[in-house]
Design an enzyme around this catalytic site. Structure first.
Site, PDB file in Angstrom:
ATOM      1  N   GLU A  29      37.727  46.237  46.028  1.00  0.00           N
ATOM      2  CA  GLU A  29      38.984  46.149  46.266  1.00  0.00           C
ATOM      3  C   GLU A  29      39.920  46.722  44.385  1.00  0.00           C
ATOM      4  OE1 GLU A  29      39.393  42.864  46.252  1.00  0.00           O
ATOM      5  OE2 GLU A  29      37.978  42.229  48.241  1.00  0.00           O
ATOM      6  N   GLU A  59      35.462  41.251  51.588  1.00  0.00           N
ATOM      7  CA  GLU A  59      33.978  40.762  50.971  1.00  0.00           C
ATOM      8  C   GLU A  59      32.958  41.500  51.500  1.00  0.00           C
ATOM      9  OE1 GLU A  59      37.258  39.430  49.742  1.00  0.00           O
ATOM     10  OE2 GLU A  59      37.467  40.187  48.125  1.00  0.00           O
ATOM     11  N   ALA A  83      32.151  37.942  40.014  1.00  0.00           N
ATOM     12  CA  ALA A  83      31.052  37.110  40.997  1.00  0.00           C
ATOM     13  C   ALA A  83      31.498  35.805  41.805  1.00  0.00           C
ATOM     14  CB  ALA A  83      29.646  36.740  40.292  1.00  0.00           C
ATOM     15  N   HIS A 128      36.957  31.264  39.105  1.00  0.00           N
ATOM     16  CA  HIS A 128      37.333  32.556  38.150  1.00  0.00           C
ATOM     17  C   HIS A 128      36.283  32.886  37.572  1.00  0.00           C
ATOM     18  CE1 HIS A 128      40.279  33.059  41.564  1.00  0.00           C
ATOM     19  NE2 HIS A 128      40.252  34.414  40.951  1.00  0.00           N
TER      20      HIS A 128
HETATM   21  C1  LIG Z   1      38.821  36.893  48.494  1.00  0.00           C
HETATM   22  C2  LIG Z   1      39.942  37.202  47.279  1.00  0.00           C
HETATM   23  N1  LIG Z   1      39.332  38.299  46.410  1.00  0.00           N
HETATM   24  C3  LIG Z   1      39.612  39.282  45.837  1.00  0.00           C
HETATM   25  C4  LIG Z   1      40.635  38.517  44.904  1.00  0.00           C
HETATM   26  C5  LIG Z   1      41.271  39.333  43.608  1.00  0.00           C
HETATM   27  N2  LIG Z   1      42.605  39.121  44.138  1.00  0.00           N
HETATM   28  C6  LIG Z   1      43.556  37.583  43.897  1.00  0.00           C
HETATM   29  S1  LIG Z   1      45.726  38.160  44.032  1.00  0.00           S
HETATM   30  C7  LIG Z   1      45.003  39.545  45.273  1.00  0.00           C
HETATM   31  C8  LIG Z   1      45.620  40.160  46.309  1.00  0.00           C
HETATM   32  C9  LIG Z   1      46.008  39.813  47.249  1.00  0.00           C
HETATM   33  O1  LIG Z   1      47.071  39.959  48.045  1.00  0.00           O
HETATM   34  P1  LIG Z   1      48.098  39.511  48.995  1.00  0.00           P
HETATM   35  O2  LIG Z   1      47.163  38.635  49.694  1.00  0.00           O
HETATM   36  O3  LIG Z   1      48.924  40.482  49.597  1.00  0.00           O
HETATM   37  O4  LIG Z   1      48.943  38.127  47.996  1.00  0.00           O
HETATM   38  P2  LIG Z   1      50.496  38.811  46.621  1.00  0.00           P
HETATM   39  O5  LIG Z   1      49.437  38.895  45.593  1.00  0.00           O
HETATM   40  O6  LIG Z   1      50.500  40.257  47.229  1.00  0.00           O
HETATM   41  O7  LIG Z   1      50.490  37.518  46.313  1.00  0.00           O
HETATM   42  C10 LIG Z   1      43.482  40.066  45.374  1.00  0.00           C
HETATM   43  C11 LIG Z   1      43.061  41.297  45.854  1.00  0.00           C
HETATM   44  C12 LIG Z   1      40.860  36.620  45.602  1.00  0.00           C
HETATM   45  N3  LIG Z   1      41.521  36.222  44.734  1.00  0.00           N
HETATM   46  N4  LIG Z   1      39.966  36.547  46.577  1.00  0.00           N
END
Ligand SMILES: Cc1ncc(C[n+]2csc(CCOP(=O)(O)OP(=O)(O)O)c2C)c(N)n1
Ligand SMILES: Cc1ncc(C[n+]2csc(CCOP(=O)(O)OP(=O)(O)O)c2C)c(N)n1
Ligand SMILES: [Mg+2]
Ligand SMILES: [Mg+2]
Lengths: 321, 326, 321, 326
Positions: A29, A59, A83, A128
């Protein structure tokens, strides 16, 4: 030799490997945006979006696609972001990647690297901040690497990329901005060779990853001359160096950020006891986290944290026992 | 035979492979039931037309990923059937040296990247395989087989989106035999089904009668051509029926016997044989193809029963280079 | 007391709990059909499809839904079919269920049971034979239970269901058909209390799960009188009983089916060394699997297997050291 | 006010909550930037209309699950904003006693079952919550919020199928702000989008302009009524825009400044205020509502800055009963 951060050392090493081998590519990502710690910064400009691939939040598929890509002759770097998110891809890592060579009788190999920055960083709380390195040392098929310095970040990443085994590389989130000297065209560092960070006869102190600078400082502060080993890789790990040292010191302290219960420190202790025999041992201690999740609030997080002062105390206990 | 069209020759080859798959699995089930072969086997008897219909459109360089029910895919892709039978018996010389067994049949030499004991696990692997093929500019595609049960697992969605997003050369083949283990899959699946889900993620879908090998062949031929032409992933939804239980020992008490009996009436092998006969292929020739298939697989089974066991030390090899077990 | 199989003992215990508490229900694949080991057989007839729920093949959601259902006041039994498939639901188990009480400051609890039959059984090979109990002992928030007899299968399942903590219950696949005496209305068995399976001074032998009958037989066969403990639960585990015994015998052998490296045996050894001190210890050994996946072929699988003969040998080594 | 309709009063309440969410997050971001509040916050500024539009249709007994960007959902569901602010500062008296922080805000007393640091993780939890509600015959439903990024994770598919299969009382709310962290979500998402995917799994979907709180309210009102009536799960796809960066420190260099500026012009709060003014609510009253909101949240922030820290021993409590850390 140039002074640079852990992230920059890792970034440079990856760029060098990608220049060396066109089969190396990375997926995860936000990679096109440089990764969340800047460890991929600028790479898309040099290598394009076919080799620096920003992926959906998937993932399971990031990990599983890494395997498929390895089976078809490329060398993917699978970036898990942190992780903890590997928990969303455990089947792919443990039941597929780790076993593919074995269960197909050697027909194919998962020559890939899974990067998973781990541990406490900026009060990220329970979901986290996990250190699950011990889990992966328990899984046949995997090499587990946990650098604690910028130089090792570079050298071990290179070895990981060149390895024909699947390598899990756990970068300490808290050290991305730590600085250190890194050789200009850093050589790969072999797995299973500890860095002998300090010498002394009072005790053998074993650590890795984010605890490396903490232990080094703690050992300095307590003023007791110990053998300090930064394992750098946990599987294989440098049992020979540790056992040789313990035979001399008779005292073992293992320090890690992960939960003590069933942490990799237990394996180190058990192996050393088996190898050295109880007769040769005067004191053994593990210093790790209590069996509790990582809390958010600073005073609570600090209560879980390994500090130089706690390391110094533990060295005093072990050396004085 | 003079005057026989290429098309007919190709169909005869299809029939031969279907008969070989059936014979292989009949021997495998018998060997499992008698205890000669350890572990469990998941037979695909009745579904041979899907594997063969798809794989007749693949080249050796093309890859496939498979499932726990993977013997048919492997044989159709050209895997060494004797090595497979040895593998099922856990013998030296087996496809995986005896380490994998039925659920982990693989033959990388012919692009068969492995059966899989985890439902849906082949989907992400197929995506990555296709990505590597793209990166290395190989001239090949990937066919990814999975069951109707897999469409309820997360990796299905992730993989469809992924393949569509990167326009990967993957043919997804959903073998919809109506059951997920002991449960009728319609009882645990909502919405419009596998094809609708794939399309929702951007993968165009085609439905086909999986009990009609020629229909599968025609559909696969069209989809494979599109994929080779750069159209991105395609989805083939093949309805079929699992004649046997989930495993060689499951008596499938959870479904009416007539249902299975009716499916046996729709036998994909007989159906193809009838077409061939109508095209003028003598019944005797067909019978002999089937008899040869049975003889081949009986031979493999016989060989497997007397083949040597692998050296026990092999249990500790091929784990990893660095940090291998002592 | 009635003689019955492990599966039947577990089935009866579950039925009794479901009669006692209408908030107990179960979800997983093929449950309406009785589960793949018959451990849910006949329950749908008594409790209906609202409480015996057959689910899609959706491990993440089976696990995650279990959590949601617990947070809304019911007591779900989450059936994973076999432990390996938990790898498809690790985020839900480790980052959600285990942490929910803590990270929300005690506002909610995941009072549920996750059942995951584990280990070698009928040559199931690498992806269907794993023992990952050590992983779960490493995770704060989880109780980890591993019965090795029909009576314990019943009593520990009852405790698991009544526990307000999330409990991971690992049933040994290989023992589903093993028989034993089970009390008619079996009482719940408390966590953290080992079963003292045999007594003797020559060594302390610790085991659990599928190795229980193997160790009992091995100990009998070698004819050396040892203290044998079936831990029954791994977190909490009966450290007191083991430590007390080792103080007397000075010798410790831990036997488990899982891979030795970073297995729970390492934790047992490390704790015992820490508690007893190296002075009080004459010999320590772990007997577990080599760090290799589980192979399919019988002679290969046997090469990985813990047998009574290997246990007997190990006892001789430890007792004689 | 005499003559003021219930409807207007309800809209004023909505405006108040939207203003409170915005003020809360502005204080939270400022506190994070200044270092007073540890960790990171993910502000939902600009998206308040979705949280409030949905939650105005929920009763206290109804449950919600939320995301890493959950302050708005919590406040809209009636969570204690002071406890939330204390939590963000890691102080004693915080919603989670300081153990959770911004990403784990929860307030079970009002049915807010928790923010979540794992994208998509709330979906299965919401399904199970609804199953329990069904089993215990509670009169309640579940609203499940998630972002557009979550539709690429496996649990999305599994949860949609699951909710449709068991006809669970769940309102799925996809807050489509166009971004998943630093990546434009359209760049990593194939096919027809969240609503099409949900429908493919059997969950009927409705699209709404998430920047129009009244439109969200109307749609949610309709869907919630259907759910309470036993129609099974419903899906609401709300388009909106994330004004700020992904976190309080992200400057969002990956998108044109004009795009964010244009979104700010479409402010859901000003839009609702304009409707209210057109309905005769004095501008001064609206200004005072907003001022009160700011004052409230500044007060909470002030209180949080001086609130005591939790006792360090709390780090080891509430882990588990059996086998708790010594
Ligand atoms: C399973 C997982 N992968 C990656 C992340 C890292 N991460 C946190 S928020 C985010 C973006 C999420 O996008 P969205 O679902 O559109 O929510 P928004 O932040 O736009 O409200 C990511 C990739 C995570 N928290 N959980
Ligand atoms: C992730 C996972 N969950 C459960 C299982 C157990 N299992 C093996 S095959 C099967 C049914 C699969 O059904 P389907 O995908 O339709 O394939 P079929 O068996 O019909 O060929 C199940 C549930 C598994 N192997 N993997
Ligand atoms: Mg099926
Ligand atoms: Mg978004």
């Amino acid at each position: 030799m140039t002074r640079m951060t852990f992230a920059e050392a890792a970034r440079r090493a990856l760029a060098e490997e990608m220049r060396r081998d066109p089969l190396v590519w990375a997926l995860g990502e936000d990679l096109v945006q440089g990764g969340i710690f800047g460890q991929y910064k600028g790479l898309v400009e040099e290598f394009g979006t076919e080799r620096i691939v920003s992926t959906p939040i998937s993932e399971s598929t990031i990990m599983g696609a890494g395997l498929g890509a390895a089976l078809c002759g490329t060398r993917p770097i699978v970036e898990m972001r942190i992780a903890d998110f590997t928990l969303c891809a455990m089947d792919e890592l443990v039941s597929q990647i780790a076993k593919v060579r074995y269960m197909f009788g050697g027909q194919g190999r998962a020559s890939l690297v899974v990067r998973m920055p781990q541990g406490m960083w900026r009060n990220s709380a329970a979901q986290h901040s996990q250190c699950l390195e011990a889990w992966l040392t328990h899984i046949p098929g995997l090499v587990v690497v946990a650098p604690g310095t910028p130089a090792d970040a570079a050298g071990l990443l290179k070895s990981a990329i060149r390895s024909d085994d699947p390598v899990v590389l756990m970068e300490p989130k808290n050290l991305w901005t730590a600085e250190g000297e890194v050789a200009d065209d850093a050589a790969p560092i072999p797995f299973g060779v500890a860095r002998h960070a300090a010498s002394g006869d009072a005790a053998t102190v074993v650590t890795w990853s984010a605890c490396v600078p903490v232990v080094e400082q703690g050992a300095r502060e307590c003023g007791i001359a110990c053998d300090v080993f930064d394992l750098r890789s946990l599987w294989p790990w440098d049992e020979a160096a540790v056992v040789t040292s313990v035979r001399r010191t008779g005292r073992l302290l293992v320090v890690h950020e992960a939960v003590t219960v069933s942490g990799f420190g237990a394996e180190v202790v058990a192996r050393v006891v088996e190898a050295v025999g109880t007769g040769g041992l005067r004191a053994v201690e593990r210093l790790g986290a209590a069996r509790a999740p990582v809390p958010f609030s600073p005073p609570l997080e600090n209560a879980m944290r390994i500090t130089p002062a706690r390391v110094a105390e533990a060295i005093r206990r072990v050396a004085g026992a | 035979m003079p005057g026989r069209s290429n098309e007919t020759a190709r169909r005869i080859a299809m029939l031969r492979d279907m008969a070989r798959i059936r014979a292989f699995e009949q021997e495998a089930v018998a060997a499992m039931r008698s205890g000669e072969a350890p572990g469990v086997v998941h037979p695909s008897i009745g579904q041979e037309g899907v594997a063969v219909g798809v794989c007749s459109n693949l080249k050796r360089a093309d890859r496939i990923t498979s499932t726990h029910r993977g013997h048919g895919h492997a044989i159709a892709k050209g895997a060494d059937a004797r090595a497979m039978m040895l593998e099922l018996h856990g013998r030296a010389g087996g496809s995986c040296g005896g380490k994998g067994g039925s659920m982990h049949i693989a033959d990388f030499a012919v692009g068969m990247l492995g059966a899989n004991g985890v439902v849906g696990a082949g989907i992400p692997i197929a995506c990555g395989a296709a990505q590597a093929i793209r990166l290395t500019k190989e001239d090949a595609i990937v066919a990814c087989f999975f069951g109707d049960g897999a469409v309820n697992r997360g990796p299905f969605l992730e993989g469809m989106n992924w393949a569509a997003l990167y326009r990967l050369p993957v043919l997804f083949v959903c073998e919809d035999n109506g059951f997920a283990a002991f449960t009728r899959n319609s009882a645990v699946t909502a919405g419009g089904g596998p094809a609708v889900r794939a399309e929702a993620c951007g993968v165009p879908a085609t439905a086909v009668n999986g009990e009609d090998a020629l229909a599968v062949d025609a559909a696969a031929s069209e989809l494979v051509a599109r994929i080779r032409g750069g159209a991105g992933p395609q989805f083939l939804h093949a309805k079929c029926y699992r004649w046997e239980g989930h495993t060689g020992t499951d008596v499938a008490a959870y479904r009416p016997a007539e249902e299975a009996a009716a499916a046996r009436e729709r036998d994909c092998i007989r159906r193809l044989a009838a077409v061939l006969e109508a095209e003028g292929v003598p019944g005797a020739e067909i019978a002999s193809i089937e008899a040869q298939a049975v003889a081949e697989m009986q031979g493999h089974r016989g060989a497997a029963m007397v083949a040597p066991w692998p050296d026990p030390g092999a249990a500790f090899s091929d784990v990893q280079d660095a940090g291998a077990p002592a």
